[in-house]
Design an enzyme around this catalytic site. Sequence first.
Site, mmCIF file in Angstrom:
data_model
loop_
_atom_site.group_PDB
_atom_site.id
_atom_site.type_symbol
_atom_site.label_atom_id
_atom_site.label_comp_id
_atom_site.label_asym_id
_atom_site.label_seq_id
_atom_site.Cartn_x
_atom_site.Cartn_y
_atom_site.Cartn_z
ATOM 1 N N HIS A 93 34.180 6.460 65.457
ATOM 2 C CA HIS A 93 34.991 5.869 66.525
ATOM 3 C C HIS A 93 34.218 5.834 67.833
ATOM 4 C CE1 HIS A 93 39.351 6.148 64.823
ATOM 5 N NE2 HIS A 93 38.508 5.598 63.986
ATOM 6 N N TYR A 222 46.287 8.641 72.606
ATOM 7 C CA TYR A 222 46.850 9.795 73.295
ATOM 8 C C TYR A 222 47.909 9.230 74.246
ATOM 9 C CZ TYR A 222 42.870 12.631 71.683
ATOM 10 O OH TYR A 222 41.952 13.293 70.916
ATOM 11 N N PRO A 313 44.658 21.815 71.211
ATOM 12 C CA PRO A 313 43.911 20.784 70.481
ATOM 13 C C PRO A 313 43.783 19.427 71.177
ATOM 14 C CG PRO A 313 46.040 21.197 69.435
ATOM 15 C CD PRO A 313 45.912 22.190 70.535
ATOM 16 N N LYS A 317 38.454 20.066 70.557
ATOM 17 C CA LYS A 317 37.226 20.846 70.766
ATOM 18 C C LYS A 317 37.044 22.076 69.874
ATOM 19 C CE LYS A 317 35.203 18.386 73.731
ATOM 20 N NZ LYS A 317 34.907 17.319 72.808
ATOM 21 N N TYR A 405 34.574 14.253 75.985
ATOM 22 C CA TYR A 405 35.181 13.993 74.678
ATOM 23 C C TYR A 405 34.115 13.952 73.577
ATOM 24 C CZ TYR A 405 38.651 12.245 71.382
ATOM 25 O OH TYR A 405 39.505 12.118 70.318
HETATM 26 P P1 RFL Z 1 39.419 29.466 61.117
HETATM 27 O O1 RFL Z 1 39.428 28.036 60.654
HETATM 28 O O2 RFL Z 1 40.686 30.048 61.582
HETATM 29 O O3 RFL Z 1 38.832 30.330 59.921
HETATM 30 C C1 RFL Z 1 38.891 31.740 59.917
HETATM 31 C C2 RFL Z 1 38.874 32.217 58.486
HETATM 32 O O4 RFL Z 1 38.866 33.639 58.456
HETATM 33 C C3 RFL Z 1 39.786 34.083 57.478
HETATM 34 N N1 RFL Z 1 40.190 35.451 57.810
HETATM 35 C C4 RFL Z 1 39.732 36.558 57.158
HETATM 36 N N2 RFL Z 1 38.874 36.680 56.146
HETATM 37 C C5 RFL Z 1 38.609 37.956 55.698
HETATM 38 N N3 RFL Z 1 39.195 39.052 56.221
HETATM 39 C C6 RFL Z 1 40.067 38.950 57.243
HETATM 40 N N4 RFL Z 1 40.626 40.045 57.753
HETATM 41 C C7 RFL Z 1 40.355 37.659 57.755
HETATM 42 N N5 RFL Z 1 41.155 37.212 58.749
HETATM 43 C C8 RFL Z 1 41.035 35.867 58.766
HETATM 44 C C9 RFL Z 1 40.896 33.056 57.558
HETATM 45 O O5 RFL Z 1 41.709 33.064 56.370
HETATM 46 C C10 RFL Z 1 40.117 31.781 57.722
HETATM 47 O O6 RFL Z 1 39.745 31.215 56.491
HETATM 48 O O7 RFL Z 1 38.352 29.691 62.288
HETATM 49 P P2 RFL Z 1 36.912 28.992 62.539
HETATM 50 O O8 RFL Z 1 36.098 28.991 61.280
HETATM 51 O O9 RFL Z 1 36.406 29.617 63.764
HETATM 52 O O10 RFL Z 1 37.259 27.451 62.829
HETATM 53 C C11 RFL Z 1 37.963 27.065 63.971
HETATM 54 C C12 RFL Z 1 38.791 25.805 63.691
HETATM 55 O O11 RFL Z 1 39.573 26.016 62.512
HETATM 56 C C13 RFL Z 1 39.723 25.443 64.863
HETATM 57 O O12 RFL Z 1 39.073 25.661 66.097
HETATM 58 C C14 RFL Z 1 40.175 23.966 64.812
HETATM 59 O O13 RFL Z 1 40.987 23.726 63.693
HETATM 60 C C15 RFL Z 1 40.925 23.586 66.084
HETATM 61 N N6 RFL Z 1 41.462 22.208 66.035
HETATM 62 C C16 RFL Z 1 40.658 21.124 66.328
HETATM 63 N N7 RFL Z 1 39.356 21.297 66.597
HETATM 64 C C17 RFL Z 1 38.561 20.212 66.821
HETATM 65 O O14 RFL Z 1 37.363 20.384 67.103
HETATM 66 N N8 RFL Z 1 39.010 18.925 66.741
HETATM 67 C C18 RFL Z 1 40.313 18.664 66.460
HETATM 68 O O15 RFL Z 1 40.668 17.488 66.350
HETATM 69 C C19 RFL Z 1 41.190 19.782 66.272
HETATM 70 N N9 RFL Z 1 42.492 19.574 65.983
HETATM 71 C C20 RFL Z 1 42.809 21.985 65.713
HETATM 72 C C21 RFL Z 1 43.294 20.643 65.707
HETATM 73 C C22 RFL Z 1 43.653 23.022 65.393
HETATM 74 C C23 RFL Z 1 44.975 22.760 65.095
HETATM 75 N N10 RFL Z 1 45.780 23.860 64.751
HETATM 76 C C24 RFL Z 1 46.586 23.900 63.599
HETATM 77 C C25 RFL Z 1 45.532 25.131 65.399
HETATM 78 C C26 RFL Z 1 44.607 20.375 65.415
HETATM 79 C C27 RFL Z 1 45.469 21.424 65.148
HETATM 80 C C28 RFL Z 1 46.902 21.094 64.900
HETATM 81 C C1 PHB Z 2 43.609 15.290 64.475
HETATM 82 O O1 PHB Z 2 43.313 14.221 63.920
HETATM 83 O O2 PHB Z 2 44.117 16.232 63.852
HETATM 84 C C2 PHB Z 2 43.377 15.430 65.945
HETATM 85 C C3 PHB Z 2 42.762 14.414 66.623
HETATM 86 C C4 PHB Z 2 42.552 14.535 67.987
HETATM 87 C C5 PHB Z 2 42.952 15.681 68.639
HETATM 88 C C6 PHB Z 2 43.542 16.716 67.938
HETATM 89 C C7 PHB Z 2 43.774 16.598 66.571
HETATM 90 O O3 PHB Z 2 42.749 15.790 69.978
#
Ligand code: RFL
Ligand code: PHB
Length: 423
Positions: A93, A222, A313, A317, A405
């Site tokens: 994109h 957005y 989110p 980032k 971004y």
């Molecule tokens: P994670 O993905 O939480 O993984 C951590 C892992 O550790 C495990 N764990 C354990 N394992 C062993 N022993 C324990 N005691 C443990 N405790 C926990 C967990 O089960 C898990 O498997 O962290 P990590 O790897 O640092 O990754 C971070 C990302 O997951 C997170 O920052 C993103 O998902 C945030 N996020 C977004 N980031 C973006 O860059 N672009 C996006 O578009 C974006 N959209 C989002 C998002 C997060 C969202 N939510 C649900 C919080 C959209 C949403 C809705």
């Molecule tokens: C997503 O596709 O899950 C998404 C995209 C953009 C954002 C956050 C989440 O800023």
Amino acid sequence: MWSLCDHAAALSTIVPTVVISERTQVAIVGAGPAGLLLGALLHRHGIDTVILEARTREYAEARIRAGVLEQGSVDVLREAGVGERMGREGLRHEGIYLSFDSTRHRIAVSDLTGGRSVMIYGQTEVVKDLIAARLVSGAPLRFECADASVDGFAGDEPVVRYTHDGADRELRCDFIAGCDGFHGVCRPSIPGGAIEVWSREYPFAWLGILADVAPSTDELIYAYSDAGFALHSMRSPTVSRLYIQVDPHERIEDWSDARIWEQLHQRLASDGFSLTEGPVTEKSITPMRSFVAAPMRHGALLLAGDAAHIVPPTGAKGLNLAVADVTMLAEALVGRLRAGSDAALDEYSDRCLGRVWRAQHFSWWMTTMLHTDPTDDGYGRQLQRSQLRYVTGSTAAATSLAENYVGLPLPQTALLAGVEVDG
Ligand code: RFL
Ligand code: PHB
């Protein structure tokens, strides 16, 4: 006379529990994107790692989260050897829309940043690709590890204790990588006085759905509206991902599909746009929080990704910060374990935190610009509309948004340049 039970009970008090002990160079706690990618980068540079994950493989692969990868993250994933499917299925994109007051405005992200772009490719797919590559490599990745605890990282005997397959185990190592997310065990194991924390809670959450329907837009929308924020994202040409701002106390059971679509229609409404509905296959509510813990290194314990910091989110980032952290961490660990140099390890926390705070600010700024605050008396909405008009009307302001971004370029680490770090 003793019964068999008495005998077993007596034995269990006399015979010490057998602990299965092993050793590796880097024990990685958590198989989210941070832990798995760190494992992949270190494996490519000949460092032994064991990855310990609390959940099942199915659970880890099904967790729906991020969707937007910065170009720097795409480059690192390619370097880690997991770029092939992303290259085929990811959607490149070059812009986003900001929608408010019934009009959609395009921010030409690539034009404003000298051609940089983002990739739409679900975190679920990134995680599946990394797990598959790890299993092919034969390097250890253990799911369903219970009761993990970390110890000895202040001295020179770091150890992770956990149970797996009914056995007590200990993993001795040179370094522990705390990649266990916001609710993990690594950060809370650091003594209180040794860590400083900053955080902010927001008075809203995101209700997200995944729907089996072609996206109604070519690029992410957005949307700011008096009814609250909405985001139209996507996962593929046939799957849409949509979010609406809700009160953090809302229960998902109270949101029928029809109610969600009705809000999406209302909030995304703009001239010439029409939203197509489809079957909802997943829905959940996520609270929003900003959080930073520093420093990210405590002796031989190194925090990375959500274990050290989280962002709301809106700026997309979180995953990208996790990728940046582990890229710098991999370089630091390779420098230490293969070349005996502590230089990059000593700089690890500061190098990460510069980028982390930029992303914190951008995520907070996008969030406060686009969400309606229930406590606002009307003044805040006037400021938001003024800011949105400025960002969409001024090339200087739009360039600032675009630059943040697509993300700061990753520091050109030796790893990214494909150079042997110990060479
Ligand atoms: P994670 O993905 O939480 O993984 C951590 C892992 O550790 C495990 N764990 C354990 N394992 C062993 N022993 C324990 N005691 C443990 N405790 C926990 C967990 O089960 C898990 O498997 O962290 P990590 O790897 O640092 O990754 C971070 C990302 O997951 C997170 O920052 C993103 O998902 C945030 N996020 C977004 N980031 C973006 O860059 N672009 C996006 O578009 C974006 N959209 C989002 C998002 C997060 C969202 N939510 C649900 C919080 C959209 C949403 C809705
Ligand atoms: C997503 O596709 O899950 C998404 C995209 C953009 C954002 C956050 C989440 O800023």
